[in-house]
Write an enzyme that holds these catalytic residues in place. Structure first.
Site, PDB file in Angstrom:
ATOM      1  CG  ASP A 113      11.461  -1.825 -73.311  1.00 18.71           C
ATOM      2  OD1 ASP A 113      10.290  -2.074 -72.999  1.00 18.71           O
ATOM      3  OD2 ASP A 113      12.404  -1.899 -72.518  1.00 18.71           O
ATOM      4  CG  HIS A 116      16.798  -5.955 -69.763  1.00 14.84           C
ATOM      5  ND1 HIS A 116      16.827  -6.422 -68.464  1.00 14.84           N
ATOM      6  CD2 HIS A 116      15.519  -5.573 -70.003  1.00 14.84           C
ATOM      7  CE1 HIS A 116      15.606  -6.338 -67.949  1.00 14.84           C
ATOM      8  NE2 HIS A 116      14.802  -5.822 -68.855  1.00 14.84           N
TER       9      HIS A 116
END
Length: 430
Positions: free
Chosen positions: A365, A307
């Site tokens: 995600d 991320h």
């Protein structure tokens, strides 16, 4: 947030004293608001990754520690003990609600879940194969043509009504976009259900038979919504704030946020992750793609790992992994080739020294994509579900911005690298 010290900037024959602002948590912030007026210079910060464009009391992220706080509350506690509507109240109003306050808020949201009947005509103007996000951008923007009584941003009550309407109606609009894309009739909201349960019902029920929402799926969807509700000054939130700084109506601002969220580097990441899993196809092909990911010259990147902000494990991913395991167990879809690829990739990422050293952990995600795939949502619906979840964060940030007395219209500067002044040349002489 008082000025406790200053920073001195010296360039040429000028020396400027810049206040340093102290946040409640996080790094100090150098106040450069007078830099151009007093120094005749700008700062250069592509992507604004080192620039605070506002002050906010809503969300705090510590990427190094892997920490996410909503109004000071850790996301793990909220995900395990709260509900999405309670989190909506927290983000909008700053404190957790009492039982009476939550009951009143829930009632107000339920009373606004239907959309104006004429809005059904908007959907029929889109092609059947339109991406649901394209439909949502258009329909949410069109809300300003129907709800004239909540457009005055200077009226606190109209701002409140607009906020409730968007929290209530976005699931309905997203479900309608889904139903339209698959050729099924729209399903009206059923307000006896929970917020997440109502959305699942609108997506998967059909008029010819009953649909019963499974509690585990309802809880997983509620968690997805909670975990995506806000994430500080990300691209779509900054878009909403920038649009709102011009005085645009709230529906237009949220439509702008949805458009920004559509990007594959932002809200489209979970869709991109599932498309990558489909490209891999089978477990036996995973080593080939792992090798490509480790090869810096390949240009290939594994989606759903690591991320930009979190340099540690994404705190949302820990909670989402629990939901993913629960949903997969409930639905018994372990033989699904796509999900087998996902689980094997997860195992490798958590054990392989390359991934561990670079802190490329599975992110939110990755797990949300697995859950939504298992539930039966097509990948095109992943980002619309993200938009439903993030709506309350956008509205909270928008309301905070409108109420800020120091708020000004956004006007980023630039480092101009084009031609210097030159004179027009007649066409015949060129």
């Amino acid at each position: 947030m008082a000025d406790t010290k200053t920073a001195t900037l010296t360039f040429g024959d000028k020396t400027l004293s810049l206040p340093i602002l102290k946040p409640t948590i996080g790094p100090d912030v150098v106040d450069i608001r007078k830099l151009y007026a007093e120094g005749d210079v700008f700062t250069y910060d592509p992507g604004f990754t080192s620039t605070a464009a506002c002050d906010s009391a809503i969300t705090y992220i510590d990427g190094d520690l892997g920490e996410l706080l909503y109004r000071g509350y850790p996301i793990e506690q909220l995900a395990n003990q709260s509900t999405h509507l309670e989190v909506c109240y927290l983000l909008l109003y700053g404190e957790l609600p009492t039982a009476d306050q939550l009951d009143d808020f829930t009632t107000r949201v339920r009373r606004h879940t239907m959309v104006h009947e004429q809005m059904h005509n908007f959907f029929r103007g889109f092609r059947r194969d339109s991406h649901p996000m394209a439909t949502m951008v258009g329909v949410v923007g069109a809300m300003s043509a129907f709800y004239h009584d909540s457009l005055d941003i200077n009226d606190p009550w109209q701002r409140e009504v607009a906020a409730i309407r968007m929290v209530a109606k976005l699931p309905t609009i997203a479900a309608m976009a889904y139903k339209y894309s698959i050729g099924q009739p729209f399903v009206y909201p059923k307000n006896a259900l929970s917020y997440a349960g109502n959305f699942l019902h609108m997506c998967f029920a059909v008029p010819c038979e009953d649909y019963v929402v499974q509690p585990a799926l309802e809880r997983a969807m509620d968690r997805i919504m909670m975990l995506h509700a806000d994430h500080e000054q990300n691209a779509s939130t900054s878009t909403v704030r920038l649009a709102g700084s011009s005085g645009a109506n709230p529906f237009a601002c949220i439509a702008a946020g949805i458009a920004c969220l559509w990007g594959p580097a932002h809200g489209g990441a979970n869709q991109a992750c599932l498309e990558m899993l489909k490209e891999i196809g089978t477990v036996d092909r995973i080593p080939e793609f792992i090798a490509k990911a480790k090869d810096k010259t390949s240009g290939f990147r594994l989606m759903g790992f690591g991320h930009r902000v979190y340099k540690n494990f994404d705190p949302r991913a820990k909670v989402m992994k629990e939901s993913a395991d629960e949903v997969l167990d409930l639905l018994g879809v372990h033989n699904n080739p796509l999900l087998q690829v996902a689980k094997e990739l997860e195992r490798i990422a958590l054990e392989d020294e390359y991934f561990i050293s670079k802190k490329l952990y599975p992110n939110v995600d990755f797990y949300s994509g697995i859950i939504l795939e298992a539930m039966g949502f097509p990948t095109a619906m992943f980002t619309p579900i993200f938009a439903i979840s993030r709506t309350v964060g956008w509205i909270s940030q928008w309301k905070e911005m409108i109420g800020d007395p120091t708020q000004r219209i956004g006007r980023p500067r630039q480092l101009y690298v084009g031609p210097t002044r030159r004179d027009y040349t007649d066409l015949a002489k060129r």
